[in-house]
Design an enzyme around this catalytic site. Structure first.
Site, PDB file in Angstrom:
ATOM      1  N   HIS A 130     -77.213 -17.330  29.298  1.00 42.87           N
ATOM      2  CA  HIS A 130     -77.532 -17.365  27.862  1.00 42.87           C
ATOM      3  C   HIS A 130     -77.839 -15.930  27.437  1.00 42.87           C
ATOM      4  O   HIS A 130     -78.292 -15.133  28.250  1.00 42.87           O
ATOM      5  CB  HIS A 130     -78.766 -18.258  27.702  1.00 42.87           C
ATOM      6  N   ASP A 207     -83.924 -18.334  34.947  1.00 44.41           N
ATOM      7  CA  ASP A 207     -83.977 -18.908  33.600  1.00 44.41           C
ATOM      8  C   ASP A 207     -83.856 -20.422  33.757  1.00 44.41           C
ATOM      9  O   ASP A 207     -82.787 -20.946  34.032  1.00 44.41           O
ATOM     10  CB  ASP A 207     -82.826 -18.340  32.768  1.00 44.41           C
ATOM     11  N   GLN A 210     -82.853 -24.770  30.749  1.00 45.63           N
ATOM     12  CA  GLN A 210     -82.115 -26.040  30.777  1.00 45.63           C
ATOM     13  C   GLN A 210     -82.447 -26.857  32.017  1.00 45.63           C
ATOM     14  O   GLN A 210     -81.909 -27.958  32.195  1.00 45.63           O
ATOM     15  CB  GLN A 210     -80.597 -25.788  30.739  1.00 45.63           C
ATOM     16  N   LYS A 233     -87.611 -27.632  24.475  1.00 46.70           N
ATOM     17  CA  LYS A 233     -86.452 -28.323  25.056  1.00 46.70           C
ATOM     18  C   LYS A 233     -86.887 -29.459  25.987  1.00 46.70           C
ATOM     19  O   LYS A 233     -86.058 -30.161  26.549  1.00 46.70           O
ATOM     20  CB  LYS A 233     -85.580 -27.332  25.840  1.00 46.70           C
ATOM     21  N   CYS A 373     -74.663 -19.252  22.239  1.00 47.70           N
ATOM     22  CA  CYS A 373     -75.400 -18.080  22.727  1.00 47.70           C
ATOM     23  C   CYS A 373     -74.967 -17.684  24.129  1.00 47.70           C
ATOM     24  O   CYS A 373     -75.799 -17.275  24.955  1.00 47.70           O
ATOM     25  CB  CYS A 373     -76.912 -18.303  22.703  1.00 47.70           C
TER      26      CYS A 373
HETATM   27  C1  LIG Z   1     -80.102 -21.397  29.432  1.00 46.77           C
HETATM   28  C2  LIG Z   1     -80.962 -20.958  28.290  1.00 46.77           C
HETATM   29  N1  LIG Z   1     -81.727 -19.886  28.424  1.00 46.77           N
HETATM   30  C3  LIG Z   1     -82.532 -19.463  27.443  1.00 46.77           C
HETATM   31  C4  LIG Z   1     -82.602 -20.112  26.235  1.00 46.77           C
HETATM   32  C5  LIG Z   1     -83.486 -19.568  25.157  1.00 46.77           C
HETATM   33  O1  LIG Z   1     -84.503 -20.442  24.849  1.00 46.77           O
HETATM   34  P1  LIG Z   1     -85.482 -20.146  23.628  1.00 46.77           P
HETATM   35  O2  LIG Z   1     -84.615 -20.010  22.421  1.00 46.77           O
HETATM   36  O3  LIG Z   1     -86.366 -21.333  23.575  1.00 46.77           O
HETATM   37  O4  LIG Z   1     -86.197 -18.884  23.936  1.00 46.77           O
HETATM   38  C6  LIG Z   1     -81.824 -21.242  26.038  1.00 46.77           C
HETATM   39  C7  LIG Z   1     -81.872 -21.951  24.746  1.00 46.77           C
HETATM   40  O5  LIG Z   1     -80.891 -22.280  24.138  1.00 46.77           O
HETATM   41  C8  LIG Z   1     -80.980 -21.677  27.087  1.00 46.77           C
HETATM   42  O6  LIG Z   1     -80.209 -22.760  26.941  1.00 46.77           O
END
Ligand SMILES: Cc1ncc(COP(=O)(O)O)c(C=O)c1O
Lengths: 415, 150
Positions: A130, A207, A210, A233, A373
């Site tokens: 992401h 990270d 998900q 999430k 993203c």
């Molecule tokens: C794999 C992954 N990493 C990071 C994020 C970023 O999360 P946040 O927008 O809550 O900071 C997301 C959110 O879409 C994600 O799917």
């Protein structure tokens, strides 16, 4: 067989806990298939945040009076719940942030920009990340001269693990990877990756945005040095996230925010810092958010994460089987649901993903369309965009059926 | 209530599948690239001017049905019009697609472009419908600058 049944979720009972699922969208039942973007919230979580404001709103860690004591107890209680949820050794390894994004930026800043990373040191990422696990490392490259390298994926969306052999060198200081892809659903072998990082003397940053909502997580057995996720999430409120850190790694990390709460003593010429984790929580934190997240963790713990995972595997298997029966639809990511979380990226031949999402919207179905993203990943597949459906505890095979009927409708409109 | 058929009328589907004036113009007097990074839509608009009149116009690019149909319909609509007329048409068009959902739509003076009136029921698609128009404006602006430099 009977064992599998026992682990399944009682979806109608769960749905009853989510007030929003009872509203209508354009006259149709709301079929929410965008939990990978943000999940819906059960009444328990909504009530807990309201309850804080209604009954015991006060700032934490500062008040002598009973109200402040209560707020602090609940806030710290949430930290303990989160620590237990990810099997951290101690609640002191849990730092509250505003999101995954902030948590990853805290690591990139505190361990990268201000920490032990030197010019020429290497950071190994992957092409499936992401943006929030790409851009903070760009900062470290651009301001500190670190070298970024990326592990590629195969056409099914699995990491090409053999590339780590070459990409990890003596100069590797950080290996960063998502536990689960937000586009492909790929579940990555974190334990193996962390082991390789440690063999080279590097830390492993995970990270888990998900992953935390959908998979049982044991940070100790994974061997993660840092692990980030977002409350919103995983049934919790927006504006609250978590950074877990291995104690040694946290001690080598500089704080991102200077201010109240994070200090021990401040003089005009110098300041000394508070203990970990408070050192990393400068300013008044999102108290209601943390308390809400604690209740979301309770909710998931009651369901049992093993059951959540088993349920999502079943829904995903059904969705894959059904979608493959429709000609002209392509899916992306692993086919084996043991390797895949409940994320289903797809395209329909001759139809732009935007039009898919608009037509599904009229049917009351929420799916995402775009690059999610993850532009480097989309470039890897040479795709401008895809549609994406994602599943959670309140989705079942009925929702999948509505989605499939919607996809057929899209094809009819564009026939 | 928002109806699918209003958004995806026959004419729109037809223009998205068989866009008119869908090619480059090698000796264009002006051109501009429009990009909607959110959805990856990308369009390039080419214009040939005779004095102040849009003598020829064409576009290439990729995007959703709404953005493609809108670009195609736009090229048909502004061909032969003066810059000022094209600009006025864009203003009318913009007013139509940005109307509040549920409000009566004003399609006066828009001719065939009125088929895109359904977009006003889907505010998130307004950007798709107006991308080509913004790009045309940018192309005509850039021409003005070049002219003033000469
Ligand atoms: C794999 C992954 N990493 C990071 C994020 C970023 O999360 P946040 O927008 O809550 O900071 C997301 C959110 O879409 C994600 O799917």
């Amino acid at each position: 067989m009977s064992k599998a049944e026992k682990t399944l979720l009682n979806v109608p009972k769960i749905q009853a806990d989510f007030p929003i699922l009872h509203r209508k969208i354009r006259g149709k039942r709301l079929v929410y298939l965008d939990s990978a973007a943000t999940s819906q919230k059960p009444r328990q979580v909504i009530d807990a945040t309201t309850d804080f404001y209604m009954r015991y709103n006060a700032n934490v860690h500062r008040a002598i009076y009973e109200l402040g004591e209560e707020a602090t107890r609940e806030y710290e209680g949430a930290r303990e719940k989160v620590a237990a949820f990810i099997h951290a050794r101690s609640p002191n390894q849990v730092i509250f942030t505003k999101s995954t994004t902030e948590a990853l930026n805290l690591v990139a800043y505190g361990y990268g920009l201000k920490g032990p990373i030197q010019a020429g040191d290497e950071i190994v990422g992957t092409v499936m990340e992401h943006h929030s696990n790409h851009v903070p490392w760009h900062f470290v490259r651009d301001h500190k001269g670190a070298v970024l390298k990326y592990v590629d994926i195969d056409d099914e969306g699995n990491l090409r693990m053999e590339q780590y052999d070459e990409l990890i060198t003596k100069r590797t200081k950080i290996v960063t990877v998502s536990m689960c892809s937000n586009v492909l659903g790929t579940i990555n072998p974190i334990k193996e990756i962390a082991k390789r990082a440690h063999e080279a003397g590097a830390v492993c940053v995970v990270d888990a945005a998900q992953a935390a909502p959908h998979l049982p997580i044991d940070v100790q057995s994974l061997g993660a040095d840092f692990l980030a996720f977002s409350g919103h999430k995983m049934l919790g409120p927006t504006g609250i996230g978590v950074l877990y850190g291995e104690t040694e790694a946290l001690e080598a990390t500089e704080p991102l925010l200077g201010g109240g709460e994070m200090i021990r003593e401040v003089h005009l010429g110098r300041a000394s810092w508070n203990d970990i984790p408070y050192r990393f929580e400068g300013g008044t934190p999102n108290i209601a958010g943390a308390i809400g997240l604690g209740v979301a963790v309770d909710y998931l713990t009651d369901l049992k994460m093993e059951a959540v995972r088993a349920h999502e595997m079943e829904v995903t298997r059904y969705a894959l089987d059904e979608i493959h029966r429709i000609p002209g639809v392509r899916t992306y990511g692993p086919e084996d649901v043991k390797q895949k979380a409940g994320v289903l990226a797809f395209t329909i031949d001759g139809v732009h993903p935007h039009d898919i999402a608009s037509i599904l919207d009229v049917e009351g179905i929420c799916v995402r369309s775009g690059h999610h993203c993850a532009q480097p990943l989309m470039e890897r597949y040479d795709l401008p965009a895809t549609a994406r459906a994602s599943f959670y505890v309140y989705n079942d095979s009925d929702d999948v059926d509505v989605l499939m009927a919607g996809i057929r409708k899209v094809q009819e409109v564009f026939a | 209530m928002a109806d699918l058929r209003e958004l995806y009328q026959e004419t729109i589907l037809d223009h998205s599948k068989k866009p008119r004036n869908f090619h480059e113009i090698a000796e264009a007097d002006a051109s501009a690239v429009g990009h909607n990074p959110l959805c990856g839509d990308r369009v390039t608009v080419y214009v040939r001017l005779r004095d102040d009149t849009i003598a020829d116009i064409a576009f290439v690019g990729q995007g959703c049905a709404i953005s493609k149909a809108s670009a195609s319909l736009m090229t048909d609509a502004v061909k032969g019009k003066s810059r000022v007329q094209a600009h006025q048409l864009f203003q009318l068009f913009h007013r139509m697609v940005t109307g509040k959902p549920g409000d009566p739509v004003n399609t006066a003076g828009l001719g065939k472009l009125a088929v895109l009136s359904g977009v006003s029921e889907f505010p998130v698609r307004v950007k798709c419908a107006s991308l080509a128009w913004h790009t045309l404006e940018a192309a005509l602006e850039s021409k003005k600058e070049i002219v003033s430099l000469e």
